[in-house]
Scaffold this motif. Structure first.
Motif, short mmCIF file in Angstrom:
data_model
loop_
_atom_site.label_atom_id
_atom_site.label_comp_id
_atom_site.label_asym_id
_atom_site.label_seq_id
_atom_site.Cartn_x
_atom_site.Cartn_y
_atom_site.Cartn_z
N PRO A 1 0.66 -1.35 0.02
CA PRO A 1 0.01 0.10 0.08
C PRO A 1 0.93 1.26 -0.08
N ASP A 2 0.14 2.32 -0.37
CA ASP A 2 0.85 3.57 -0.06
C ASP A 2 1.20 4.13 1.07
N ARG A 3 0.46 3.81 2.12
CA ARG A 3 0.48 4.11 3.44
C ARG A 3 0.44 2.99 4.31
N ILE A 4 1.24 2.88 5.52
CA ILE A 4 1.10 1.82 6.24
C ILE A 4 0.81 2.64 7.73
N ALA A 5 0.05 2.18 8.41
CA ALA A 5 -0.54 2.70 9.80
C ALA A 5 -0.64 4.36 9.69
N GLY A 6 -1.10 4.67 8.52
CA GLY A 6 -1.50 6.00 8.33
C GLY A 6 -0.03 6.71 7.83
N LEU A 7 0.82 6.15 7.67
CA LEU A 7 2.26 7.09 7.30
C LEU A 7 2.70 6.62 5.85
N THR A 8 3.25 7.63 5.24
CA THR A 8 4.05 7.18 4.10
C THR A 8 5.24 6.74 4.10
N TYR A 9 5.96 6.26 3.14
CA TYR A 9 7.22 5.72 3.44
C TYR A 9 8.29 6.65 3.75
N ALA A 10 8.09 7.83 3.39
CA ALA A 10 8.89 8.93 3.78
C ALA A 10 8.87 9.20 5.17
N ASP A 11 7.54 9.16 5.83
CA ASP A 11 7.17 9.65 7.03
C ASP A 11 7.94 8.30 8.02
N ILE A 12 7.76 7.18 7.38
CA ILE A 12 8.21 6.13 8.26
C ILE A 12 10.02 6.09 8.39
N ASP A 13 10.35 6.38 7.17
CA ASP A 13 11.89 6.89 7.13
C ASP A 13 12.24 7.98 8.16
N GLN B 1 -0.01 -11.89 7.21
CA GLN B 1 0.47 -12.56 8.28
C GLN B 1 2.03 -12.30 8.90
N LEU B 2 2.80 -11.78 7.93
CA LEU B 2 4.15 -11.58 8.41
C LEU B 2 4.92 -10.51 8.18
N VAL B 3 4.86 -9.83 6.64
CA VAL B 3 5.44 -8.39 6.30
C VAL B 3 4.72 -7.46 7.19
N LEU B 4 3.52 -7.19 6.79
CA LEU B 4 2.51 -5.98 7.40
C LEU B 4 2.83 -6.04 8.74
N PRO B 5 2.55 -7.11 9.73
CA PRO B 5 2.60 -7.19 11.02
C PRO B 5 3.83 -6.59 11.67
N GLY B 6 4.96 -7.25 10.93
CA GLY B 6 6.01 -6.90 11.28
C GLY B 6 6.81 -5.30 11.06
N CYS B 7 6.12 -4.67 10.11
CA CYS B 7 6.26 -3.47 9.93
C CYS B 7 5.35 -2.49 10.79
N GLU B 8 4.15 -2.71 11.05
CA GLU B 8 3.56 -2.17 11.86
C GLU B 8 4.12 -2.19 13.27
N ALA B 9 4.58 -3.00 13.85
CA ALA B 9 5.33 -3.48 15.01
C ALA B 9 6.64 -2.62 15.23
N GLN B 10 7.12 -2.37 14.06
CA GLN B 10 8.34 -1.62 13.97
C GLN B 10 7.93 -0.02 14.21
N ILE B 11 6.72 0.22 13.25
CA ILE B 11 6.35 1.60 13.47
C ILE B 11 5.91 2.06 14.85
N SER B 12 5.03 0.96 15.46
CA SER B 12 4.74 1.22 16.62
C SER B 12 5.67 1.44 17.75
N LYS B 13 6.82 0.66 17.67
CA LYS B 13 7.82 0.77 18.27
C LYS B 13 8.80 2.20 18.19
N ALA B 14 8.90 2.43 17.05
CA ALA B 14 9.51 3.79 16.77
C ALA B 14 8.82 5.00 17.11
N GLU B 15 7.15 4.75 17.08
CA GLU B 15 6.44 5.78 17.62
C GLU B 15 6.54 5.91 18.91
N GLU B 16 6.68 4.90 19.72
CA GLU B 16 6.83 4.98 21.07
C GLU B 16 8.01 5.56 21.71
#
Length: 283
Positions: A41-53, A82-97
């Motif tokens: 997708p263009d966004r993950i957890a509401g963030l663009t890849y530039a935002d994630i970066d 089951q694998l890639v999206l949850p892993g990326c969302e977990a990374q985003i959540s940890k980074a946001e925390e």
């Protein structure tokens, strides 16, 4: 019937074809063609890849999805869900925390610094107030000491003056005369007594003795050769005795004669102002 050379060429061509097909399979993640695929997708957890970066989470699964997204490639849906999206969302959540924790720490540090500055300002203000109060206290203490010293000196001056007045020669000359207040106007006696007034004149203008005449209610006092600015000349005063005071009826200093009550009052003040200074003069 095929010759051996033709068989060899055929086997070589088949091998090349199999190699090409294997390469194509690796590009599609080596999954069968009937397995469902999805595009990142263009966004993950509401963030663009530039935002994630910018958040610092563009690594691992998020970096993998970003690469596929940039190359417009797909990946198996099951693996994505089951694998890639949850892993990326977990990374985003940890980074946001971590970012939230960093912001909280910065905010707490900023608040602590602000409180420290405010406390320092309060302490400085208190110190300034204390110094100002101490300065005022010291000034008040100094003023009280000065006033006390001035009062002490004034008391000493008055005591010394009273002693000089009591030791004036006129006191003995008028020992038998009642020491009542004097008055310049009829019925208006002052606080100054007869002997005090004449003693103050004596202190101001020392003389060579007195001529005192008392006849009935009349009292005449002449100071002989009083030390006046114009030379040693006589000072003559006359009084009439009343029940509670002596009324001045005559005052002459050298050749200056005060003819009215008001003139005698002013001249009396002028003659005693220096020798017997008091608030408002002797009178």
């Amino acid at each position: 019937m095929q010759t051996p050379a033709r068989k060899a060429i055929r086997y070589i061509g088949l091998g090349l074809l199999l190699t090409t097909l294997a390469s194509c399979a690796s590009l599609r993640d080596a999954s069968p063609p009937w397995v469902p695929h999805v595009a990142p997708p263009d966004r993950i957890a509401g963030l663009t890849y530039a935002d994630i970066d910018r958040l610092g989470a563009l690594h691992g699964p998020c970096a993998y999805l970003a690469d596929l997204h940039n190359q417009q490639l797909t990946l198996p849906e099951e693996r994505y869900r089951q694998l890639v999206l949850p892993g990326c969302e977990a990374q985003i959540s940890k980074a946001e925390e971590q970012e939230a924790a960093r912001l909280r720490a910065e905010e707490e540090r900023a608040i602590a610094e602000l409180m420290e500055r405010e406390w320092q300002r309060v302490e400085e203000a208190r110190e300034q107030e204390w110094r100002e109060a101490e300065r005022r206290r010291q000034e008040a203490e100094l003023l009280r000491a000065q006033l006390a010293r001035a009062e002490e000196l004034e008391q000493q001056r008055r005591e010394a003056l009273q002693q000089r007045i009591s030791q004036a020669a006129i006191q003995q000359e008028l020992a038998s005369v009642p020491d009542m207040p004097i008055a310049h106007n009829l019925g208006q006696p002052l606080k100054t007594t007869l002997k005090t007034f004449l003693a103050c004149i004596e202190l101001a203008y020392p003389n060579q003795g007195y001529q005192i005449t008392r006849s009935g209610r009349n009292l005449t006092i002449i100071a002989n050769e009083a030390r006046l600015p114009r030379g040693d000349l006589a000072i003559e005063t006359r009084f009439i005795e009343n029940p509670a005071y002596w009324r001045m009826t005559y005052l002459r200093v050298a050749d200056i004669e005060a003819r009215t009550d008001a003139d005698r009052f002013v001249l009396s003040q002028n003659m005693t102002a220096e020798s017997c200074p008091q608030e408002g003069g002797l009178f």
